[in-house]
Design an enzyme around this catalytic site. Structure first.
Site, PDB file in Angstrom:
ATOM      1  N   CYS A 193       0.834  -1.211   0.000  1.00  0.00           N
ATOM      2  CA  CYS A 193       0.000   0.000   0.000  1.00  0.00           C
ATOM      3  C   CYS A 193       0.869   1.262   0.000  1.00  0.00           C
ATOM      4  O   CYS A 193       1.640   1.502   0.933  1.00  0.00           O
ATOM      5  CB  CYS A 193      -0.922  -0.056   1.217  1.00  0.00           C
ATOM      6  N   CYS A 227       0.759   3.541   2.951  1.00  0.00           N
ATOM      7  CA  CYS A 227       1.434   3.020   4.136  1.00  0.00           C
ATOM      8  C   CYS A 227       2.924   3.297   4.051  1.00  0.00           C
ATOM      9  O   CYS A 227       3.568   3.648   5.037  1.00  0.00           O
ATOM     10  CB  CYS A 227       1.237   1.506   4.273  1.00  0.00           C
TER      11      CYS A 227
END
Ligand code: FAD
Length: 466
Positions: free
Chosen positions: A58, A61
């Site tokens: 991600c 992230c």
């Protein structure tokens, strides 16, 4: 291309050096997975934990990681600026092994941050609609600044991202709070490890290894690697988490104050209150021998040994021994009070005092007149020491209890408190170490490990009965 070649090589080596730097600088936040999540959160001395649920694929992230790390630098690792308060962790939900774990905590987006006492995450689940949960979602932690703000609100603190070690120490130095001693349970282990290390440096294995089989069923003779300190050199006397590299109750407000010498006193006092009448003299000589042989502070050794030598009759009861140690410590305090004042070497947050102060134990004083602070009710002092270094010191265990059933909680807590008045250490194991005059060190760890396994047995037992 003739020109670009050296640049390419240069950039490759630059990348390599960045990689190397990365490898040398491990993350501050601790990555957990389904196999160690419970055990790490159960064992941590920290008061709070943050779990970041993320997925390695991600992008948001990945961009968030430097923010999270900036905050983790303050709280995690041996060089943490504010150690032992918050454990910052992360769990990669994109790994199959963590699927169930992430489901249990209702992870619906990445990154998702949860906050709570570490023990509340153990064998637990959480969902956003849950009422009365001690786990909370961190709803405003998108940048390092905002995350730290959120934490400061929770903890009523004023930490800053650019804090360096030993700033803001005043925030958690409250010496008249009796509950503070509960954090010393971790210092007892740290001091024991250090003491054991000093002994190995000076004595070598041979003199300690009298009957090591007895000392630890888990340590196989000869299986540990032989280092400078012999085959015990790698032996982790208090388990794999110790040394942690920092002190909790004994943390000074400067690097050079408190630490091991404070931890050693706490270790000695907490052992003294766990000794039976019959063992009191042996405990006394062991402590005196240890300080004489291994405390690498010439003035301390000599002064303390002078006090040991002035004891002419063997101790016959535990109370006399406990009070002798208390009195000896106060004599050291009084001497240092003057010395530190004239040299200006005192820790400003922990000046030496005659101990315990009235705020901690009003009944220890015979008079209400604060000018007469040297008239003690010795029976009351004894009672106070038993409570303080016995039950209160171990009370953190009660707080961290993972079993929610109240009745079971009670039984375990009582066990811990009861152990304050009994010899709960295996004498067989002690013998091996006593020869090298360090019985108390090994005893302390044995004591805690004994408590841990006892608790575990209780836990299993209660589990079977459900
Ligand atoms: C055996 C021994 C002898 C030492 N001798 C010397 C010396 O001669 N010269 C020197 O410079 N330093 C000496 N030290 C170090 C010194 O005593 C302190 O440990 C050090 O200065 C750190 O002080 P501290 O403020 O952390 O409190 P410490 O004195 O280390 O005490 C730790 C904690 O024990 C509690 N406590 C305080 N007094 C008592 C008491 N009377 N009974 C029970 N609990 C108490 C308090 O909670 C305190 O915070 C000695 C240490 C030890 C272990």
């Amino acid at each position: 291309s003739v020109i670009s070649a050296p640049i390419a090589i240069g950039s490759r080596s630059l990348l390599r050096s960045i990689d190397k730097e990365k490898a040398e600088k491990p993350d501050f936040a601790v990555e957990l997975n389904a196999t160690d999540f419970d055990s790490v959160l159960k064992e941590t001395p920290a008061t709070y934990a943050i779990v970041e649920f993320f997925a390695h694929w991600c992008p948001a992230c990945r961009n968030y990681k430097p923010h999270y790390e900036k905050v983790a630098r303050l709280f995690n690792g041996a060089d943490a600026v504010h150690p032992g308060l918050i454990l910052m962790t992360r769990v990669d939900c994109a790994l199959k092994i963590n699927t169930n774990l992430c489901d249990k905590f209702s992870v619906g987006h990445y990154p998702m941050l949860l906050w709570g006492p570490p023990s509340k995450f153990v064998s637990a689940s959480w969902n956003p609609k849950q009422e009365k949960s001690e786990i909370h979602s961190i709803d405003d932690g998108r940048t390092a600044d905002r995350l730290l703000n959120w934490i400061n609100k929770q903890m009523n603190s004023s930490y800053r991202l650019d804090d360096e070690k030993y700033e803001n120490e005043h925030l958690h130095a409250n010496t008249s709070d009796p509950g503070q001693i509960a954090r010393a349970i971790y210092d007892v282990e740290e001091a024991t490890f250090t003491a054991f290390d000093i002994i190995l440096e000076h004595k070598g294995t041979a003199e300690i290894l009298v009957d090591f089989d007895d000392f630890s069923a888990n340590t196989k003779k000869g299986s540990a690697s032989v280092g400078d300190k012999g085959i015990l050199g790698n032996y982790q006397i208090c388990g794999k988490d110790v040394p942690r590299g920092y002190w909790m109750f004994c943390r000074g407000s400067k690097n050079e104050t408190r630490g091991f010498s404070c931890g050693l006193w706490v270790l000695l006092h907490s052992l003294s209150v766990r000794v039976d009448d019959g063992e009191s003299h042996m405990a006394f000589t062991t402590i005196c021998d240890f300080i004489h042989n291994f405390f690498i502070c010439e003035e301390c050794r000599q002064h303390f040994y002078g006090m040991c030598s002035s004891v002419s009759n063997p101790f016959k009861n535990a109370q006399d021994f406990v009070l002798w140690l208390w009195d000896a410590h106060n004599k050291v305090n009084k001497r240092l009070m003057k010395e530190e004042e004239s040299l200006g070497t005192a820790d400003p947050n922990f000046p030496k005092i005659v101990w315990p102060p009235r705020q901690l134990c009003p009944s220890c004083y015979l008079t209400k007149n604060s000018k007469k602070d040297n008239e003690w009710d010795r029976d009351e002092v004894y009672k106070f020491l038993i409570g303080y270094y016995g039950g209160t010191l171990t009370s953190l265990y009660k707080d961290k209890e993972i079993i929610t059933d109240r009745k079971i909680d009670g039984v375990i807590a009582e066990d811990l408190v009861a152990s304050a008045n009994a010899v709960v250490v295996p004498v067989g194991a002690a013998l091996a170490i006593a020869v090298a005059s360090c019985a108390f060190g090994a005893l302390a760890c044995y004591w805690r490990q004994h408590q841990k396994s006892r608790k575990y047995k209780h836990y299993l037992h209660s589990f079977k009965n459900i």
